[in-house]
Design a protein around this motif. Structure first.
Motif, short mmCIF file in Angstrom:
data_model
loop_
_atom_site.label_atom_id
_atom_site.label_comp_id
_atom_site.label_asym_id
_atom_site.label_seq_id
_atom_site.Cartn_x
_atom_site.Cartn_y
_atom_site.Cartn_z
N TYR A 101 -6.57 -0.02 7.78
CA TYR A 101 -6.36 -0.48 6.40
C TYR A 101 -5.75 0.63 5.55
CZ TYR A 101 -9.42 -4.46 7.47
OH TYR A 101 -9.97 -5.59 8.00
N VAL A 102 -6.28 1.84 5.72
CA VAL A 102 -5.78 2.99 4.96
C VAL A 102 -4.31 3.24 5.30
CG1 VAL A 102 -6.01 5.49 4.62
CG2 VAL A 102 -8.05 4.04 4.74
N SER A 103 -4.01 3.21 6.60
CA SER A 103 -2.64 3.47 7.03
C SER A 103 -1.69 2.37 6.57
CB SER A 103 -2.59 3.60 8.56
OG SER A 103 -3.37 4.69 8.98
N ARG A 104 -2.15 1.11 6.65
CA ARG A 104 -1.31 0.01 6.18
C ARG A 104 -1.07 0.14 4.67
NH1 ARG A 104 -3.12 -6.20 6.91
NH2 ARG A 104 -4.56 -5.58 5.27
N GLY A 105 -2.10 0.50 3.93
CA GLY A 105 -1.95 0.70 2.49
C GLY A 105 -0.96 1.82 2.19
N SER A 106 -1.00 2.86 2.98
CA SER A 106 -0.06 3.98 2.80
C SER A 106 1.37 3.52 3.02
CB SER A 106 -0.42 5.11 3.78
OG SER A 106 0.51 6.15 3.68
N LYS A 112 6.59 0.91 -2.24
CA LYS A 112 6.30 0.66 -3.66
C LYS A 112 5.65 -0.72 -3.88
CE LYS A 112 9.89 3.81 -5.28
NZ LYS A 112 9.16 4.97 -4.94
N LEU A 113 4.91 -1.15 -2.90
CA LEU A 113 4.14 -2.40 -3.01
C LEU A 113 2.73 -2.01 -3.45
CD1 LEU A 113 5.30 -4.02 0.35
CD2 LEU A 113 6.15 -4.55 -1.95
N PHE A 114 2.66 -1.49 -4.67
CA PHE A 114 1.44 -0.86 -5.15
C PHE A 114 0.25 -1.82 -5.24
CE2 PHE A 114 4.93 1.66 -7.21
CZ PHE A 114 4.84 2.73 -6.33
N VAL A 119 -5.10 -3.26 -2.45
CA VAL A 119 -5.99 -4.19 -1.74
C VAL A 119 -6.47 -3.58 -0.43
CG1 VAL A 119 -6.12 -6.46 -0.62
CG2 VAL A 119 -4.98 -6.22 -2.82
N ASP A 120 -5.56 -2.90 0.26
CA ASP A 120 -5.94 -2.27 1.53
C ASP A 120 -6.82 -1.07 1.26
OD1 ASP A 120 -4.71 -4.06 3.19
OD2 ASP A 120 -2.88 -2.89 3.40
#
Length: 120
Positions: A101-106, A112-114, A119-120
């Protein structure tokens, strides 16, 4: 004819055993490809590592390590959308793996899909 049920059960069991052995062999081949790919990551050869992870996934479509490491390679080579897809697959295979989740959020952050990254 008295032995027909016994023969049927024996043949069915042998067939199931052969399928299980083949599936196990496929998983072992996938693990070997993941290991090769990881060695290529360590040498900085991300494109070649991705090829190994692709082969691992062909052998075992549920090989979480192959998706996770391929996602890392995609992220490292600025292929963020592909990385997001692979991290999403990792999450589908193991929803408890927090680092995915952390990596996908990164990766979403890099695009720039902030809002999605938060959410991730």
């Amino acid at each position: 004819m008295k032995n027909f049920p016994f023969l049927f059960i024996l043949l069915f069991t042998l067939g199931a055993s052969a399928q299980k052995t083949e599936a196990t062999a496929q998983k072992e081949e996938a693990k070997a490809m993941v290991k090769k790919g990881f060695e290529k990551i360590q040498n900085g050869s991300y494109a070649n590592a991705i090829l190994d992870f692709n082969q691992a996934i062909e052998k075992d479509p549920a090989c979480l390590d192959a998706y996770y490491r391929r996602a890392f390679c995609y992220g490292t080579t600025n292929n963020y959308r592909e990385a997001i897809e692979d991290y999403s697959k990792v999450i589908k295979l193991n929803p408890d793996l927090e680092m995915a989740y952390v990596s996908r959020g990164s990766m979403k952050n890099k695009l720039k899909l902030f809002k999605e990254a938060i959410v991730d």
